[in-house]
Scaffold this active site. Structure first.
Site, PDB file in Angstrom:
ATOM      1  N   ARG A   1      -9.132  -0.341   3.741  1.00  0.00           N
ATOM      2  CA  ARG A   1      -8.191   0.700   3.293  1.00  0.00           C
ATOM      3  C   ARG A   1      -6.823   0.114   2.972  1.00  0.00           C
ATOM      4  O   ARG A   1      -6.112   0.606   2.105  1.00  0.00           O
ATOM      5  CB  ARG A   1      -8.003   1.740   4.410  1.00  0.00           C
ATOM      6  CG  ARG A   1      -8.827   2.981   4.236  1.00  0.00           C
ATOM      7  CD  ARG A   1      -8.311   4.098   5.109  1.00  0.00           C
ATOM      8  NE  ARG A   1      -6.899   4.331   4.872  1.00  0.00           N
ATOM      9  CZ  ARG A   1      -6.032   4.710   5.804  1.00  0.00           C
ATOM     10  NH1 ARG A   1      -6.427   4.915   7.032  1.00  0.00           N
ATOM     11  NH2 ARG A   1      -4.781   4.899   5.510  1.00  0.00           N
TER      12      ARG A   1
ATOM     13  N   CYS B   1      -4.771   7.487   9.474  1.00  0.00           N
ATOM     14  CA  CYS B   1      -5.095   6.992  10.809  1.00  0.00           C
ATOM     15  C   CYS B   1      -4.744   8.014  11.877  1.00  0.00           C
ATOM     16  O   CYS B   1      -3.720   8.688  11.790  1.00  0.00           O
ATOM     17  CB  CYS B   1      -4.343   5.688  11.059  1.00  0.00           C
ATOM     18  SG  CYS B   1      -4.899   4.373   9.978  1.00  0.00           S
TER      19      CYS B   1
ATOM     20  N   LYS C   1       0.839  -1.217   0.000  1.00  0.00           N
ATOM     21  CA  LYS C   1       0.000   0.000   0.000  1.00  0.00           C
ATOM     22  C   LYS C   1       0.863   1.252   0.000  1.00  0.00           C
ATOM     23  O   LYS C   1       0.573   2.212  -0.709  1.00  0.00           O
ATOM     24  CB  LYS C   1      -0.920  -0.034   1.219  1.00  0.00           C
ATOM     25  CG  LYS C   1      -1.429   1.309   1.701  1.00  0.00           C
ATOM     26  CD  LYS C   1      -2.402   1.154   2.818  1.00  0.00           C
ATOM     27  CE  LYS C   1      -2.136   1.827   4.149  1.00  0.00           C
ATOM     28  NZ  LYS C   1      -1.358   2.998   4.289  1.00  0.00           N
ATOM     29  N   ASN C   2       1.915   1.249   0.824  1.00  0.00           N
ATOM     30  CA  ASN C   2       2.682   2.476   1.010  1.00  0.00           C
ATOM     31  C   ASN C   2       3.713   2.731  -0.097  1.00  0.00           C
ATOM     32  O   ASN C   2       4.449   3.709  -0.039  1.00  0.00           O
ATOM     33  CB  ASN C   2       3.337   2.482   2.395  1.00  0.00           C
ATOM     34  CG  ASN C   2       2.270   2.613   3.480  1.00  0.00           C
ATOM     35  OD1 ASN C   2       1.115   2.926   3.182  1.00  0.00           O
ATOM     36  ND2 ASN C   2       2.649   2.365   4.720  1.00  0.00           N
TER      37      ASN C   2
ATOM     38  N   ARG D   1       0.309  13.917  13.488  1.00  0.00           N
ATOM     39  CA  ARG D   1       0.637  13.772  12.062  1.00  0.00           C
ATOM     40  C   ARG D   1       0.675  15.119  11.310  1.00  0.00           C
ATOM     41  O   ARG D   1      -0.062  15.345  10.342  1.00  0.00           O
ATOM     42  CB  ARG D   1      -0.314  12.789  11.387  1.00  0.00           C
ATOM     43  CG  ARG D   1      -0.324  11.438  12.097  1.00  0.00           C
ATOM     44  CD  ARG D   1      -0.936  10.353  11.288  1.00  0.00           C
ATOM     45  NE  ARG D   1      -0.050   9.787  10.293  1.00  0.00           N
ATOM     46  CZ  ARG D   1      -0.404   8.821   9.451  1.00  0.00           C
ATOM     47  NH1 ARG D   1      -1.609   8.337   9.464  1.00  0.00           N
ATOM     48  NH2 ARG D   1       0.461   8.344   8.571  1.00  0.00           N
TER      49      ARG D   1
ATOM     50  N   ASP E   1       4.422  -0.069  12.073  1.00  0.00           N
ATOM     51  CA  ASP E   1       3.180  -0.725  11.631  1.00  0.00           C
ATOM     52  C   ASP E   1       3.149  -2.218  11.952  1.00  0.00           C
ATOM     53  O   ASP E   1       2.114  -2.856  11.821  1.00  0.00           O
ATOM     54  CB  ASP E   1       3.001  -0.524  10.120  1.00  0.00           C
ATOM     55  CG  ASP E   1       2.995   0.939   9.770  1.00  0.00           C
ATOM     56  OD1 ASP E   1       1.948   1.562   9.873  1.00  0.00           O
ATOM     57  OD2 ASP E   1       4.072   1.473   9.428  1.00  0.00           O
TER      58      ASP E   1
HETATM   59  N1  EPU Z   1       6.256  14.137  10.952  1.00  0.00           N
HETATM   60  C1  EPU Z   1       6.290  15.466  11.309  1.00  0.00           C
HETATM   61  N2  EPU Z   1       6.114  16.411  10.325  1.00  0.00           N
HETATM   62  C2  EPU Z   1       5.910  16.077   9.016  1.00  0.00           C
HETATM   63  C3  EPU Z   1       5.894  14.697   8.660  1.00  0.00           C
HETATM   64  C4  EPU Z   1       6.073  13.752   9.666  1.00  0.00           C
HETATM   65  O1  EPU Z   1       6.469  15.807  12.477  1.00  0.00           O
HETATM   66  O2  EPU Z   1       5.748  16.960   8.173  1.00  0.00           O
HETATM   67  C5  EPU Z   1       6.404  13.111  12.014  1.00  0.00           C
HETATM   68  C6  EPU Z   1       5.092  12.323  12.188  1.00  0.00           C
HETATM   69  O3  EPU Z   1       4.193  13.003  13.023  1.00  0.00           O
HETATM   70  C7  EPU Z   1       5.583  11.021  12.783  1.00  0.00           C
HETATM   71  C8  EPU Z   1       6.964  10.843  12.126  1.00  0.00           C
HETATM   72  O4  EPU Z   1       7.338  12.116  11.603  1.00  0.00           O
HETATM   73  O5  EPU Z   1       5.751  11.142  14.167  1.00  0.00           O
HETATM   74  C9  EPU Z   1       6.994   9.827  11.001  1.00  0.00           C
HETATM   75  O6  EPU Z   1       6.028  10.143  10.027  1.00  0.00           O
HETATM   76  P1  EPU Z   1       6.237   9.794   8.483  1.00  0.00           P
HETATM   77  O7  EPU Z   1       6.191  11.070   7.712  1.00  0.00           O
HETATM   78  O8  EPU Z   1       7.440   8.928   8.352  1.00  0.00           O
HETATM   79  O9  EPU Z   1       4.949   8.947   8.183  1.00  0.00           O
HETATM   80  P2  EPU Z   1       3.975   9.060   6.934  1.00  0.00           P
HETATM   81  O10 EPU Z   1       4.723   9.275   5.687  1.00  0.00           O
HETATM   82  O11 EPU Z   1       2.832   9.977   7.256  1.00  0.00           O
HETATM   83  C10 EPU Z   1       4.079   6.526   6.296  1.00  0.00           C
HETATM   84  C11 EPU Z   1       3.082   5.426   6.182  1.00  0.00           C
HETATM   85  C12 EPU Z   1       2.653   4.991   7.571  1.00  0.00           C
HETATM   86  C13 EPU Z   1       3.879   4.526   8.336  1.00  0.00           C
HETATM   87  C14 EPU Z   1       4.934   5.647   8.364  1.00  0.00           C
HETATM   88  C15 EPU Z   1       6.220   5.211   9.031  1.00  0.00           C
HETATM   89  C16 EPU Z   1       1.981   5.941   4.109  1.00  0.00           C
HETATM   90  C17 EPU Z   1       0.750   6.375   3.389  1.00  0.00           C
HETATM   91  N3  EPU Z   1       1.935   5.891   5.414  1.00  0.00           N
HETATM   92  O12 EPU Z   1       3.389   7.581   6.932  1.00  0.00           O
HETATM   93  O13 EPU Z   1       1.801   3.875   7.401  1.00  0.00           O
HETATM   94  O14 EPU Z   1       3.506   4.210   9.653  1.00  0.00           O
HETATM   95  O15 EPU Z   1       5.225   6.072   7.029  1.00  0.00           O
HETATM   96  O16 EPU Z   1       6.775   4.102   8.378  1.00  0.00           O
HETATM   97  O17 EPU Z   1       2.991   5.609   3.482  1.00  0.00           O
HETATM   98  C18 EPU Z   1      -0.118   2.578   7.690  1.00  0.00           C
HETATM   99  O18 EPU Z   1       0.183   2.017   6.633  1.00  0.00           O
HETATM  100  O19 EPU Z   1      -1.053   2.188   8.444  1.00  0.00           O
HETATM  101  C19 EPU Z   1       0.641   3.753   8.108  1.00  0.00           C
HETATM  102  C20 EPU Z   1       0.253   4.552   9.096  1.00  0.00           C
END
Ligand code: EPU
Length: 439
Positions: free
Chosen positions: A420, A122, A20-21, A127, A312
């Site tokens: 999802r 989620c 998915k990601n 976030r 995850d």
């Molecule tokens: N963060 C910030 N500011 C930002 C972006 C991130 O503070 O602008 C913080 C977040 O709050 C969090 C940390 O950085 O504490 C990590 O967030 P990251 O940006 O790495 O996560 P993401 O890109 O929003 C993706 C996956 C998540 C997975 C994370 C970590 C997708 C669509 N989602 O999220 O997957 O947990 O990377 O590997 O790719 C899931 O699949 O259920 C899921 C939540």
């Protein structure tokens, strides 16, 4: 509602398709090409539907062959007539997913402007998207936050820049990649995330004509090019889903062959699985995960960015750890608020205590911030069926496997949310012998 009758070990075979990601990001990348792209191994999940809808709103013609003809899950995306989507139409996608934020770079390159609806995803922490917006400004975009969403403009061609992320965020790294590949000049990204899904996105972009090098120590360098073409790519398999089924086998005392799962992106998971006592067999067609038939062992672990233990994988594993002997400790260092799902497990009989302190070797960002981000699980404890409300994708999966591991019947509300990220979720469970019904 899903009525789950617990107490049956899950046994059989499930297949995982593209992650998915990665899939959703590779679909966004198709916007950058001058010619059509083809992505294979695309799972039928809600997140893919959402991104398909958003691509179509921007003039991308998509075609998904019915699975009967193409069991390969193939999606064709033709961006030759790309255009700005209407704001009310885009807004209809508000709150649906986090992926829309990644449309910024490609739309700014192709159209000079973008409108991004309020994000969903989620609720496992605040976030924020500050890294994303800061980075886009550094490339030269103007960013205007409005009550309904974010308006962005690129008054001229975006230019390469030097970025250092405060934390190796997956999404912000993808934002930089999807923007830098067509920016003028070179971009250097320090403290990048290097998850396998990101490396697969790099592979997609390289097929499109991008020049990207990944150095040691989380440094990625991108030399911008003037144009990119479409790609043909098979998505890497979903290691989160594979790990979820592995934990389901442990929690229910079963044995599951996860077809399509690969060893390398799961090495960290497999080490933990083995320490707990789980057995696995790496095969050419996938990985067989099995409960050992003897008592499971407790473990101490920290979630972390790759190559650490993925956040995850944590929630389904916690259910298995309720069945392990002794005290297990989990320090969640990626999200500040990812233990909400344990309330339901405690109501079912699990012994889980949450702590604000960093109960791990390394103090993390959340240590002084009053978030319950460490958990101590004491086991083994018998679980009993209860009424449960699915809170989020991964927490929801763990609720369902807890219900399957429990004595008695559970009523699981909101299980549709699992569509999802988990393809054919209820069918897969049925094929593994789960006893459940949808009234
Ligand atoms: N963060 C910030 N500011 C930002 C972006 C991130 O503070 O602008 C913080 C977040 O709050 C969090 C940390 O950085 O504490 C990590 O967030 P990251 O940006 O790495 O996560 P993401 O890109 O929003 C993706 C996956 C998540 C997975 C994370 C970590 C997708 C669509 N989602 O999220 O997957 O947990 O990377 O590997 O790719 C899931 O699949 O259920 C899921 C939540």
């Amino acid at each position: 509602m899903l009525i789950v009758h617990g107490g049956t070990p899950l046994a059989g075979t499930v297949r995982v398709r593209g992650a998915k990601n990665l899939v959703s990001k590779a679909m966004v990348a198709s916007l950058l090409g001058e010619t059509p792209s083809v992505l294979r191994s695309v799972p039928r999940i809600r997140d893919v539907e959402i991104v398909t809808g958003l691509l179509e709103l921007h003039g991308v013609r998509t075609h998904t062959a019915p699975d009967g003809d193409q069991p390969d899950g193939e999606i064709h995306m033709d961006p030759s007539n790309i255009e700005s989507g209407s704001i009310p139409d885009i807004d209809a996608h508000a709150g649906s997913s986090r992926v829309p934020i990644l449309f910024c770079g490609p739309l700014l390159h192709r159209l000079g402007q973008a409108f991004i609806p309020d994000l969903g995803g989620c609720r496992i922490g605040d976030r924020p998207i500050n890294f994303h917006l800061d980075v886009l400004r550094q490339f030269g975009a103007t960013v205007d936050k409005t009550p309904g969403g974010i308006k962005l403009e690129a008054p001229q061609r975006l230019t390469g820049t030097k970025v250092e992320l405060p934390y190796p965020s997956v999404g912000a790294t993808e934002q930089v990649l999807l923007t830098a590949v067509r920016a003028e000049g070179t971009t250097e990204l320090k403290n990048a995330a290097v998850e396998p899904e990101i490396m697969d996105l790099v592979a997609v972009l390289q097929k499109m004509g991008a020049i990207i090098s990944v150095d040691t120590d989380r440094v990625i360098r991108i030399e911008g090019v003037d144009s990119l073409r479409g790609y043909t790519h098979r998505a890497l398999p979903d290691r989160i889903e594979a790990g979820s089924w592995a934990s389901a086998a442990l929690a229910t005392g079963g044995k599951i062959l996860v077809e399509g799962a690969q060893q390398e992106p799961m090495i960290t998971f497999l080490n933990v699985f083995r320490k707990i006592g789980g057995e696995f067999d790496i095969r050419e067609d996938g990985i067989l995960f099995a409960h050992p038939g003897t008592e499971l062992q407790s473990v101490a672990l920290e979630t972390d960015v790759h190559p650490g233990f993925m956040t995850d994988w944590q929630q389904p594993l916690v259910v298995a750890l309720t069945q392990a002997k002794g005290l297990s400790i989990i320090h969640e260092t990626v999200y500040e608020n990812r233990f909400g799902f344990t309330d339901a497990l405690v109501r079912m009989g699990a012994n889980i205590q949450l702590y604000r302190e960093c109960l791990g070797g390394t103090p993390c960002r959340f240590g002084r911030m009053n978030f319950n981000h460490s958990a101590v699980i004491s086991g083994p404890t018998a679980l009993t069926g209860k009424d449960i409300e699915i809170p989020d994708l991964r927490g929801g999966f763990s609720h369902v496997i807890a219900a399957l591991a429990a004595e008695g019947t559970s009523n699981v509300r909101g299980f549709q949310l699992l569509n999802r990220g988990y393809e054919d979720f209820t069918h897969k469970l049925e094929s593994l012998g789960a006893r459940m019904e949808i009234p």
